[in-house]
Design a protein around this motif. Sequence first.
Motif, PDB file in Angstrom:
ATOM      1  N   PRO A  62       8.696  10.164  -3.399  1.00  0.00           N
ATOM      2  CA  PRO A  62       9.777   9.175  -3.302  1.00  0.00           C
ATOM      3  C   PRO A  62       9.973   8.621  -1.897  1.00  0.00           C
ATOM      4  O   PRO A  62      10.329   7.458  -1.740  1.00  0.00           O
ATOM      5  CB  PRO A  62      11.018   9.931  -3.751  1.00  0.00           C
ATOM      6  CG  PRO A  62      10.568  11.210  -4.316  1.00  0.00           C
ATOM      7  CD  PRO A  62       9.171  11.445  -3.871  1.00  0.00           C
ATOM      8  N   SER A  63       9.727   9.421  -0.883  1.00  0.00           N
ATOM      9  CA  SER A  63       9.966   8.936   0.476  1.00  0.00           C
ATOM     10  C   SER A  63       8.948   7.864   0.869  1.00  0.00           C
ATOM     11  O   SER A  63       9.318   6.851   1.474  1.00  0.00           O
ATOM     12  CB  SER A  63       9.938  10.093   1.471  1.00  0.00           C
ATOM     13  OG  SER A  63       8.698  10.748   1.434  1.00  0.00           O
ATOM     14  N   ILE A 119       3.948   5.879  -5.292  1.00  0.00           N
ATOM     15  CA  ILE A 119       4.102   6.012  -6.744  1.00  0.00           C
ATOM     16  C   ILE A 119       3.006   6.887  -7.320  1.00  0.00           C
ATOM     17  O   ILE A 119       3.269   7.762  -8.152  1.00  0.00           O
ATOM     18  CB  ILE A 119       4.121   4.619  -7.403  1.00  0.00           C
ATOM     19  CG1 ILE A 119       5.418   3.896  -7.038  1.00  0.00           C
ATOM     20  CG2 ILE A 119       3.966   4.718  -8.915  1.00  0.00           C
ATOM     21  CD1 ILE A 119       5.464   2.457  -7.470  1.00  0.00           C
ATOM     22  N   LYS A 120       1.758   6.679  -6.880  1.00  0.00           N
ATOM     23  CA  LYS A 120       0.643   7.483  -7.396  1.00  0.00           C
ATOM     24  C   LYS A 120       0.784   8.955  -7.002  1.00  0.00           C
ATOM     25  O   LYS A 120       0.461   9.835  -7.788  1.00  0.00           O
ATOM     26  CB  LYS A 120      -0.692   6.941  -6.867  1.00  0.00           C
ATOM     27  CG  LYS A 120      -1.011   5.562  -7.327  1.00  0.00           C
ATOM     28  CD  LYS A 120      -1.924   5.594  -8.475  1.00  0.00           C
ATOM     29  CE  LYS A 120      -2.286   4.150  -8.805  1.00  0.00           C
ATOM     30  NZ  LYS A 120      -2.784   4.020 -10.114  1.00  0.00           N
ATOM     31  N   LEU A 162       0.827  -1.201   0.000  1.00  0.00           N
ATOM     32  CA  LEU A 162       0.000   0.000   0.000  1.00  0.00           C
ATOM     33  C   LEU A 162       0.869   1.262   0.000  1.00  0.00           C
ATOM     34  O   LEU A 162       0.614   2.199  -0.764  1.00  0.00           O
ATOM     35  CB  LEU A 162      -0.933   0.003   1.211  1.00  0.00           C
ATOM     36  CG  LEU A 162      -1.857   1.197   1.356  1.00  0.00           C
ATOM     37  CD1 LEU A 162      -2.902   1.173   0.250  1.00  0.00           C
ATOM     38  CD2 LEU A 162      -2.513   1.203   2.705  1.00  0.00           C
ATOM     39  N   LEU A 163       1.895   1.283   0.830  1.00  0.00           N
ATOM     40  CA  LEU A 163       2.801   2.440   0.867  1.00  0.00           C
ATOM     41  C   LEU A 163       3.512   2.627  -0.470  1.00  0.00           C
ATOM     42  O   LEU A 163       3.652   3.754  -0.957  1.00  0.00           O
ATOM     43  CB  LEU A 163       3.832   2.281   1.973  1.00  0.00           C
ATOM     44  CG  LEU A 163       3.349   2.516   3.391  1.00  0.00           C
ATOM     45  CD1 LEU A 163       4.427   2.113   4.384  1.00  0.00           C
ATOM     46  CD2 LEU A 163       2.955   3.958   3.584  1.00  0.00           C
ATOM     47  N   LEU A 164       3.940   1.530  -1.069  1.00  0.00           N
ATOM     48  CA  LEU A 164       4.612   1.616  -2.359  1.00  0.00           C
ATOM     49  C   LEU A 164       3.676   2.160  -3.428  1.00  0.00           C
ATOM     50  O   LEU A 164       4.037   3.052  -4.199  1.00  0.00           O
ATOM     51  CB  LEU A 164       5.141   0.239  -2.758  1.00  0.00           C
ATOM     52  CG  LEU A 164       5.907   0.147  -4.063  1.00  0.00           C
ATOM     53  CD1 LEU A 164       7.173   0.978  -3.988  1.00  0.00           C
ATOM     54  CD2 LEU A 164       6.225  -1.291  -4.382  1.00  0.00           C
ATOM     55  N   THR A 165       2.450   1.664  -3.453  1.00  0.00           N
ATOM     56  CA  THR A 165       1.478   2.106  -4.450  1.00  0.00           C
ATOM     57  C   THR A 165       1.095   3.570  -4.254  1.00  0.00           C
ATOM     58  O   THR A 165       1.053   4.340  -5.217  1.00  0.00           O
ATOM     59  CB  THR A 165       0.212   1.223  -4.379  1.00  0.00           C
ATOM     60  OG1 THR A 165       0.600  -0.139  -4.519  1.00  0.00           O
ATOM     61  CG2 THR A 165      -0.771   1.580  -5.455  1.00  0.00           C
ATOM     62  N   VAL A 166       0.822   3.959  -3.019  1.00  0.00           N
ATOM     63  CA  VAL A 166       0.442   5.346  -2.740  1.00  0.00           C
ATOM     64  C   VAL A 166       1.592   6.286  -3.059  1.00  0.00           C
ATOM     65  O   VAL A 166       1.391   7.363  -3.629  1.00  0.00           O
ATOM     66  CB  VAL A 166      -0.022   5.489  -1.274  1.00  0.00           C
ATOM     67  CG1 VAL A 166      -0.120   6.942  -0.863  1.00  0.00           C
ATOM     68  CG2 VAL A 166      -1.350   4.789  -1.073  1.00  0.00           C
ATOM     69  N   VAL A 194       9.841   3.861   1.541  1.00  0.00           N
ATOM     70  CA  VAL A 194       9.519   3.157   2.783  1.00  0.00           C
ATOM     71  C   VAL A 194       8.781   1.859   2.467  1.00  0.00           C
ATOM     72  O   VAL A 194       9.074   0.803   3.045  1.00  0.00           O
ATOM     73  CB  VAL A 194       8.684   4.053   3.727  1.00  0.00           C
ATOM     74  CG1 VAL A 194       8.109   3.254   4.880  1.00  0.00           C
ATOM     75  CG2 VAL A 194       9.520   5.198   4.240  1.00  0.00           C
ATOM     76  N   GLY A 195       7.822   1.925   1.553  1.00  0.00           N
ATOM     77  CA  GLY A 195       7.101   0.719   1.163  1.00  0.00           C
ATOM     78  C   GLY A 195       8.002  -0.310   0.518  1.00  0.00           C
ATOM     79  O   GLY A 195       7.912  -1.511   0.809  1.00  0.00           O
ATOM     80  N   ALA A 196       8.904   0.140  -0.347  1.00  0.00           N
ATOM     81  CA  ALA A 196       9.824  -0.782  -1.019  1.00  0.00           C
ATOM     82  C   ALA A 196      10.785  -1.423  -0.022  1.00  0.00           C
ATOM     83  O   ALA A 196      11.043  -2.634  -0.091  1.00  0.00           O
ATOM     84  CB  ALA A 196      10.587  -0.047  -2.108  1.00  0.00           C
ATOM     85  N   VAL A 197      11.304  -0.643   0.904  1.00  0.00           N
ATOM     86  CA  VAL A 197      12.211  -1.191   1.911  1.00  0.00           C
ATOM     87  C   VAL A 197      11.483  -2.190   2.798  1.00  0.00           C
ATOM     88  O   VAL A 197      12.038  -3.248   3.144  1.00  0.00           O
ATOM     89  CB  VAL A 197      12.840  -0.049   2.747  1.00  0.00           C
ATOM     90  CG1 VAL A 197      13.535  -0.578   3.984  1.00  0.00           C
ATOM     91  CG2 VAL A 197      13.800   0.747   1.890  1.00  0.00           C
TER      92      VAL A 197
END
Length: 62
Positions: free
Chosen positions: A43-44, A38-39, A32-36, A48-51
Amino acid sequence: MPVLALVSAVLVLAFEQLVQWKYGATGIVGLLLLTVGIKAKSPSVSSVGAVLLVLLVAGPAL
């Protein structure tokens, strides 16, 4: 065109269920963090979502 949107939605839901089944609630939060991020072009937040997802996947190897 509606068929493509329906197939895309089904694939996204299936992927989310797979992540939740394998990595639990933390995996869904990371996704969810990664998607939000990107949308929203933040970048921060996406970092966080990717990590978080990388730590879940690489956790047993560490």
